[in-house]
Write an enzyme that holds these catalytic residues in place. Sequence first.
Site, PDB file in Angstrom:
ATOM      1  N   HIS A 173       0.820  -1.102   0.089  1.00 59.06           N
ATOM      2  CA  HIS A 173       0.052  -0.063  -0.059  1.00 59.06           C
ATOM      3  C   HIS A 173       1.052   1.269   0.087  1.00 59.06           C
ATOM      4  O   HIS A 173       1.048   1.830   0.906  1.00 59.06           O
ATOM      5  CB  HIS A 173      -0.845  -0.044   1.131  1.00 59.06           C
ATOM      6  CG  HIS A 173      -1.985  -0.973   0.967  1.00 59.06           C
ATOM      7  ND1 HIS A 173      -1.919  -2.028   1.615  1.00 59.06           N
ATOM      8  CD2 HIS A 173      -3.177  -1.096   0.364  1.00 59.06           C
ATOM      9  CE1 HIS A 173      -3.250  -2.825   1.067  1.00 59.06           C
ATOM     10  NE2 HIS A 173      -3.936  -2.235   0.435  1.00 59.06           N
ATOM     11  N   ASN A 174       1.487   1.490  -0.958  1.00 53.60           N
ATOM     12  CA  ASN A 174       2.162   2.628  -1.380  1.00 53.60           C
ATOM     13  C   ASN A 174       1.845   3.295  -2.478  1.00 53.60           C
ATOM     14  O   ASN A 174       0.822   3.232  -3.233  1.00 53.60           O
ATOM     15  CB  ASN A 174       3.740   2.234  -1.420  1.00 53.60           C
ATOM     16  CG  ASN A 174       3.972   1.356  -2.452  1.00 53.60           C
ATOM     17  OD1 ASN A 174       3.257   1.372  -3.516  1.00 53.60           O
ATOM     18  ND2 ASN A 174       4.932   0.124  -2.045  1.00 53.60           N
ATOM     19  N   ALA A 175       2.846   4.500  -2.835  1.00 53.14           N
ATOM     20  CA  ALA A 175       2.340   5.419  -3.953  1.00 53.14           C
ATOM     21  C   ALA A 175       2.122   4.481  -5.358  1.00 53.14           C
ATOM     22  O   ALA A 175       1.598   4.882  -6.302  1.00 53.14           O
ATOM     23  CB  ALA A 175       2.966   6.658  -4.017  1.00 53.14           C
ATOM     24  N   HIS A 177       1.397   1.538  -5.825  1.00 52.63           N
ATOM     25  CA  HIS A 177      -0.001   0.879  -6.011  1.00 52.63           C
ATOM     26  C   HIS A 177      -1.157   1.993  -6.367  1.00 52.63           C
ATOM     27  O   HIS A 177      -1.821   1.464  -7.347  1.00 52.63           O
ATOM     28  CB  HIS A 177      -0.404   0.127  -4.705  1.00 52.63           C
ATOM     29  CG  HIS A 177      -1.614  -0.086  -4.436  1.00 52.63           C
ATOM     30  ND1 HIS A 177      -2.422  -1.048  -5.315  1.00 52.63           N
ATOM     31  CD2 HIS A 177      -2.769   0.279  -3.665  1.00 52.63           C
ATOM     32  CE1 HIS A 177      -3.746  -1.233  -4.981  1.00 52.63           C
ATOM     33  NE2 HIS A 177      -3.865  -0.351  -4.149  1.00 52.63           N
ATOM     34  N   HIS A 213      -7.077   6.706  -3.242  1.00 56.26           N
ATOM     35  CA  HIS A 213      -8.151   5.627  -2.457  1.00 56.26           C
ATOM     36  C   HIS A 213      -7.435   4.997  -1.317  1.00 56.26           C
ATOM     37  O   HIS A 213      -8.007   4.445  -0.478  1.00 56.26           O
ATOM     38  CB  HIS A 213      -8.469   4.742  -3.411  1.00 56.26           C
ATOM     39  CG  HIS A 213      -7.642   3.342  -3.864  1.00 56.26           C
ATOM     40  ND1 HIS A 213      -6.656   3.726  -4.620  1.00 56.26           N
ATOM     41  CD2 HIS A 213      -7.496   2.361  -3.359  1.00 56.26           C
ATOM     42  CE1 HIS A 213      -5.851   2.568  -4.709  1.00 56.26           C
ATOM     43  NE2 HIS A 213      -6.355   1.664  -3.735  1.00 56.26           N
ATOM     44  N   ASP A 323      -8.600  -1.833  -8.318  1.00 55.81           N
ATOM     45  CA  ASP A 323      -8.072  -1.929  -6.980  1.00 55.81           C
ATOM     46  C   ASP A 323      -7.468  -3.263  -6.872  1.00 55.81           C
ATOM     47  O   ASP A 323      -6.428  -3.606  -6.300  1.00 55.81           O
ATOM     48  CB  ASP A 323      -8.915  -1.453  -5.658  1.00 55.81           C
ATOM     49  CG  ASP A 323      -8.254  -1.359  -4.414  1.00 55.81           C
ATOM     50  OD1 ASP A 323      -7.004  -1.138  -4.536  1.00 55.81           O
ATOM     51  OD2 ASP A 323      -8.967  -1.466  -3.427  1.00 55.81           O
TER      52      ASP A 323
HETATM   53 ZN   LIG Z   1      -5.765  -0.209  -3.013  1.00 55.22          ZN
END
Ligand SMILES: [Zn+2]
Length: 440
Positions: A173-175, A177, A213, A323
């Site tokens: 969950h980083n930039a 992604h 998000h 996502d």
């Molecule tokens: Zn996500």
Amino acid sequence: MSCLMVERCGAISFESPDQNALCIHMLGDGSLRGQTAVLSERRGSYPFIDLRLLNTAVHPGEIGTKKKVKRLLSFQRYFHASRLLRGPSPHSSLHLLDEDYLGQAAHMLSKVGTWSFDIFLFDRLTNGNSLVTLLCHLFNVYGLIHHFQLDMVKLHRFLGMVQEDYHSQNPYHNAVHAADVTQAMHCYLKEPKLAGYLTPMDIFLGLMAAAAHDVDHPGVNQPFLIKTKHHLASLYQNTSVLESHHWRSTVGMLRESGLLSHLPTDMTQDIEQQLGSLILATDISRQNEFLGRLKSHLDSDDISLEDPEHRHFMLQIALKCADICNPCRDWDLSRQWSERVCEEFYRQGDLERRCDLEISPLCDQQANTVPVIQIGFIAFLVEPLFQEWTRFTDGSLLAECMLGHLRKNKERWRQLKCREQDTDTPAPGTEQQGTGTGVP
Ligand SMILES: [Zn+2]
């Protein structure tokens, strides 16, 4: 309370000057000097919270007791200095890059709508600025800057804030992604079934929601925040805790950057609400709710894309697809994402183990291998959603391509799982009592 300097690095970290100290930061890994820390955050009314488990006094082994953990789970508010005062982010040093790299990044952008787009390579070529670079490009391509009369300085400021507030030390969950989801969203917005109906506002909302998000994701999941009594869990009443935080953080950044300050108030309020509705739709626990509605619409063939509400629903579905589209990419890209997300799960599991908390499902490295996690993820979440998405697109080229990758990737994970089981199974005559395969 003493006041200390904390240098933000945009990451969650488990820093431990000795084996008994453990810090979890929602924002920035920072270098904590001393016992307490205060930062300033002027972004709306949603200060970032650090969860700190500090134990410098107990003996090794004591941190594992429930009593200790409960006492140590104190929540600290760190107020970060406004970026306006802090000056430009070190990440915005694009000019330091070799021109060849920028040339290659620009060449990649000319193919940003292709499904084989390698976001990892793009992130390296842009020196970790994939999210800002991609968004600026797409806003230009779609004519959003002109349509909404956006101020380029404010746009850069806003996108820089978003990118910086992703935690670069999160494996998943980083930039990158966020940039990957935004690139996928761009591909979906171009679907022939959808593209002709989308207004500039729809496109603006879709790209903004994709980019933001997961902003400030701490690298642990909602059950972790609930069981550690994180204040965000009580603030959002244990429901869509992370997604609510991502949304409210985005609203705070929009207001701080002034990106939409020239627009009428009712319009900005509507944008903020719609962004919330889109970001909250990414809560995976609501998967069946959305999938059920999509199936129902497709069964009765009643999706009317002239209707703004129907378009909004399909934007929610498109964002949900973007996502979780990792298993629909080429194997080389898909495998990297799979390893990253499992690494993040395992880190949470290790933390839970160290704190004598119950280890969350999928987070125990000994009990859940990457192939096992991926096969379950594909079978229960990805495949059902993408089958319906394919139905919505009337079997578009992209949708069929994604389903093809999905099936191939699932088969590869199955083969890898079998190989692991073969490796773990003792040769005949060498069985030892009490040994297990480690694979459920
Ligand atoms: Zn996500």
